[in-house]
Design a protein around this motif. Sequence first.
Motif, mmCIF file in Angstrom:
data_model
loop_
_atom_site.group_PDB
_atom_site.id
_atom_site.type_symbol
_atom_site.label_atom_id
_atom_site.label_comp_id
_atom_site.label_asym_id
_atom_site.label_seq_id
_atom_site.Cartn_x
_atom_site.Cartn_y
_atom_site.Cartn_z
ATOM 1 N N SER A 65 0.913 -1.200 -0.034
ATOM 2 C CA SER A 65 -0.004 0.055 0.017
ATOM 3 C C SER A 65 1.002 1.272 -0.075
ATOM 4 O O SER A 65 1.682 1.428 0.970
ATOM 5 C CB SER A 65 -1.014 -0.008 1.168
ATOM 6 O OG SER A 65 -1.668 1.195 1.328
ATOM 7 N N ARG A 66 0.626 2.053 -1.085
ATOM 8 C CA ARG A 66 1.215 3.469 -1.098
ATOM 9 C C ARG A 66 2.716 3.474 -0.930
ATOM 10 O O ARG A 66 3.147 4.284 -0.341
ATOM 11 C CB ARG A 66 0.651 4.240 -0.013
ATOM 12 C CG ARG A 66 -0.647 4.353 0.065
ATOM 13 C CD ARG A 66 -1.612 4.885 1.254
ATOM 14 N NE ARG A 66 -2.938 4.774 1.276
ATOM 15 C CZ ARG A 66 -3.651 4.520 2.456
ATOM 16 N NH1 ARG A 66 -3.025 4.542 3.729
ATOM 17 N NH2 ARG A 66 -5.016 4.392 2.289
ATOM 18 N N VAL A 67 3.374 2.577 -1.565
ATOM 19 C CA VAL A 67 4.822 2.325 -1.422
ATOM 20 C C VAL A 67 5.551 2.350 -3.068
ATOM 21 O O VAL A 67 6.635 2.967 -2.877
ATOM 22 C CB VAL A 67 5.352 0.955 -0.706
ATOM 23 C CG1 VAL A 67 6.645 0.720 -0.752
ATOM 24 C CG2 VAL A 67 4.898 0.942 0.573
ATOM 25 N N ILE A 68 4.857 1.732 -3.895
ATOM 26 C CA ILE A 68 5.627 1.356 -5.111
ATOM 27 C C ILE A 68 5.908 2.735 -5.984
ATOM 28 O O ILE A 68 6.898 2.944 -6.413
ATOM 29 C CB ILE A 68 4.929 0.471 -5.888
ATOM 30 C CG1 ILE A 68 4.785 -0.903 -5.323
ATOM 31 C CG2 ILE A 68 5.352 0.429 -7.382
ATOM 32 C CD1 ILE A 68 6.191 -1.610 -5.237
ATOM 33 N N HIS A 69 4.961 3.741 -5.581
ATOM 34 C CA HIS A 69 5.181 4.936 -6.391
ATOM 35 C C HIS A 69 6.263 5.726 -5.868
ATOM 36 O O HIS A 69 6.872 6.743 -6.660
ATOM 37 C CB HIS A 69 3.923 6.021 -6.202
ATOM 38 C CG HIS A 69 3.806 6.519 -4.621
ATOM 39 N ND1 HIS A 69 3.072 5.870 -3.736
ATOM 40 C CD2 HIS A 69 4.305 7.619 -4.218
ATOM 41 C CE1 HIS A 69 3.255 6.586 -2.541
ATOM 42 N NE2 HIS A 69 4.138 7.393 -2.794
ATOM 43 N N GLY A 70 6.914 5.476 -4.697
ATOM 44 C CA GLY A 70 8.237 6.110 -4.132
ATOM 45 C C GLY A 70 9.552 5.483 -4.521
ATOM 46 O O GLY A 70 10.393 5.855 -4.082
ATOM 47 N N LEU A 71 9.480 4.379 -4.922
ATOM 48 C CA LEU A 71 10.768 3.542 -5.562
ATOM 49 C C LEU A 71 11.419 4.104 -6.494
ATOM 50 O O LEU A 71 10.578 4.675 -7.478
ATOM 51 C CB LEU A 71 10.272 2.002 -5.395
ATOM 52 C CG LEU A 71 9.607 1.447 -4.492
ATOM 53 C CD1 LEU A 71 9.453 -0.277 -5.173
ATOM 54 C CD2 LEU A 71 10.563 1.447 -3.260
ATOM 55 N N ALA B 80 10.917 -2.910 -10.769
ATOM 56 C CA ALA B 80 11.554 -3.985 -9.898
ATOM 57 C C ALA B 80 10.813 -4.164 -8.735
ATOM 58 O O ALA B 80 11.121 -5.336 -8.090
ATOM 59 C CB ALA B 80 12.914 -3.373 -9.733
ATOM 60 N N GLY B 81 10.406 -3.363 -7.992
ATOM 61 C CA GLY B 81 9.665 -3.414 -6.864
ATOM 62 C C GLY B 81 8.603 -4.551 -6.992
ATOM 63 O O GLY B 81 8.345 -5.331 -6.201
ATOM 64 N N VAL B 82 7.825 -4.201 -7.992
ATOM 65 C CA VAL B 82 6.447 -5.084 -8.387
ATOM 66 C C VAL B 82 6.858 -6.463 -8.881
ATOM 67 O O VAL B 82 6.314 -7.630 -8.406
ATOM 68 C CB VAL B 82 5.499 -4.455 -9.200
ATOM 69 C CG1 VAL B 82 4.448 -5.417 -9.651
ATOM 70 C CG2 VAL B 82 4.986 -3.049 -8.815
ATOM 71 N N ARG B 83 8.116 -6.387 -9.412
ATOM 72 C CA ARG B 83 8.536 -7.792 -9.799
ATOM 73 C C ARG B 83 9.089 -8.722 -8.630
ATOM 74 O O ARG B 83 9.043 -9.922 -8.299
ATOM 75 C CB ARG B 83 9.950 -7.871 -10.737
ATOM 76 C CG ARG B 83 10.452 -9.088 -11.360
ATOM 77 C CD ARG B 83 11.169 -8.648 -12.409
ATOM 78 N NE ARG B 83 10.557 -8.470 -13.761
ATOM 79 C CZ ARG B 83 10.733 -7.176 -14.179
ATOM 80 N NH1 ARG B 83 11.630 -6.401 -13.725
ATOM 81 N NH2 ARG B 83 10.225 -6.827 -15.335
ATOM 82 N N GLU B 84 9.663 -8.021 -7.596
ATOM 83 C CA GLU B 84 9.983 -8.795 -6.182
ATOM 84 C C GLU B 84 8.667 -9.296 -5.616
ATOM 85 O O GLU B 84 8.689 -10.195 -5.173
ATOM 86 C CB GLU B 84 10.560 -7.713 -5.471
ATOM 87 C CG GLU B 84 12.189 -7.836 -5.433
ATOM 88 C CD GLU B 84 12.787 -9.095 -4.875
ATOM 89 O OE1 GLU B 84 13.163 -9.153 -3.724
ATOM 90 O OE2 GLU B 84 12.679 -10.371 -5.689
ATOM 91 N N LEU B 85 7.661 -8.249 -5.522
ATOM 92 C CA LEU B 85 6.435 -8.803 -5.039
ATOM 93 C C LEU B 85 5.900 -10.036 -5.701
ATOM 94 O O LEU B 85 5.413 -10.996 -4.932
ATOM 95 C CB LEU B 85 5.321 -7.856 -4.875
ATOM 96 C CG LEU B 85 5.621 -6.257 -4.432
ATOM 97 C CD1 LEU B 85 4.674 -5.307 -4.521
ATOM 98 C CD2 LEU B 85 6.012 -6.465 -3.160
ATOM 99 N N PRO C 208 17.618 10.195 -7.535
ATOM 100 C CA PRO C 208 19.020 9.518 -8.189
ATOM 101 C C PRO C 208 18.658 8.348 -9.075
ATOM 102 O O PRO C 208 18.167 7.393 -8.488
ATOM 103 C CB PRO C 208 20.002 9.385 -7.181
ATOM 104 C CG PRO C 208 19.422 9.976 -5.986
ATOM 105 C CD PRO C 208 18.028 10.023 -6.098
ATOM 106 N N ASN C 209 19.074 8.176 -10.282
ATOM 107 C CA ASN C 209 18.812 7.139 -11.113
ATOM 108 C C ASN C 209 17.628 6.579 -11.096
ATOM 109 O O ASN C 209 17.249 5.424 -11.458
ATOM 110 C CB ASN C 209 19.864 6.037 -10.629
ATOM 111 C CG ASN C 209 21.216 6.387 -10.791
ATOM 112 O OD1 ASN C 209 21.806 7.197 -11.602
ATOM 113 N ND2 ASN C 209 21.972 6.068 -9.674
ATOM 114 N N ALA C 210 16.509 7.523 -11.143
ATOM 115 C CA ALA C 210 14.942 6.784 -11.009
ATOM 116 C C ALA C 210 14.643 6.502 -12.435
ATOM 117 O O ALA C 210 15.296 7.079 -13.558
ATOM 118 C CB ALA C 210 14.231 8.178 -10.725
ATOM 119 N N VAL C 211 14.029 5.424 -12.563
ATOM 120 C CA VAL C 211 13.604 4.933 -14.071
ATOM 121 C C VAL C 211 12.062 5.220 -14.053
ATOM 122 O O VAL C 211 11.107 4.998 -13.381
ATOM 123 C CB VAL C 211 13.717 3.228 -13.595
ATOM 124 C CG1 VAL C 211 13.084 2.715 -14.993
ATOM 125 C CG2 VAL C 211 14.884 2.802 -13.499
ATOM 126 N N ALA C 212 12.078 6.043 -15.491
ATOM 127 C CA ALA C 212 10.634 6.394 -15.574
ATOM 128 C C ALA C 212 9.760 5.185 -15.883
ATOM 129 O O ALA C 212 10.319 4.325 -16.481
ATOM 130 C CB ALA C 212 10.683 7.513 -16.984
#
Length: 298
Positions: A127-133, A138-143, A196-200
């Motif tokens: 909840s309300r986490v992925i938007h800030g990665l 990569a975060g959703v792939r880990e989930l 830094p190094n954010a992926v669009a």
Amino acid sequence: MSSEKTPRHTANQNDPHNHKHTGTSTFLTLSDRFFAPLDKRIVTWLQITPGSRVLDAGCGGGGVTRLLAQAVGSDGEVIGLDANPQLIEFNRSQEKDPNVAGQIQFQEADVLHLPFEDDTFDLVWCSRVIHGLRDQVAGVRELARVVRPGGRVVLREGGLSPQFLPFDVGLGDPGLEARLEAAHVQRFADWRGSLPNAVAYPYGWSHMLREVGLHSVMPRSFLHEFASPLEADQKDYLAAWLSGWLNSNPNNPGQKSPLTTQDISTLKQLLDPASPQYVFVRDDLYGILVETIYVGSR
């Protein structure tokens, strides 16, 4: 980044609306109490099978973690995970409900590097986490990696921000909430662009779930309404939310406020219990917000 609107109530420590001035755990507790009726409806709708093993990835103040524990029952297990060690300690100190205490474990870890084997959980709630990665995919792939075949990943991202003020509050220019929303969107975009190094990621959350291999993807939105006279938990949360605009950006203290001097003056009067314009003595407050979840199956 994903195209859906980003919620302002987030546990991400670096998000520009994390309300550090209130204290992260304090604000998240206010948020959990405010959203409790909506959270209960969402967890009920998910129809979690008793005995399930569930991960709350980014558990924040632990409000939903406890609801998930009630859903899995005495034979189930819920792991509440957060990268903030202070929140983990806070949750452990608050775990006093004997009906769910045995089902919950709180653990410090990063969503991008989950400390679990593949195919571990029946359901992952995030909840309300992925938007800030930095790298959302990569975060959703880990989930998705830690969900068992047949299990589900549930993201809570997007929806419609709270609105509860009349268009004209009798102070300053009408349309204050619309200007707050525009300022929020701009501040978040600026913050996101500074990572830094954010992926669009110029696609929506549904697309992201499909990209990592999930199927039967569906969004579902839940409406929450409230009206005067407001309950104490509603007043506390909304006051903290509005007061966030009277504090400097926690990530850039020297940054000029996006609001006009007039809007800042209006907010101060609305939040001052001694003011004749104090917002919570009004009998015409009507609030509405929408929370959206995105569900994908493994």
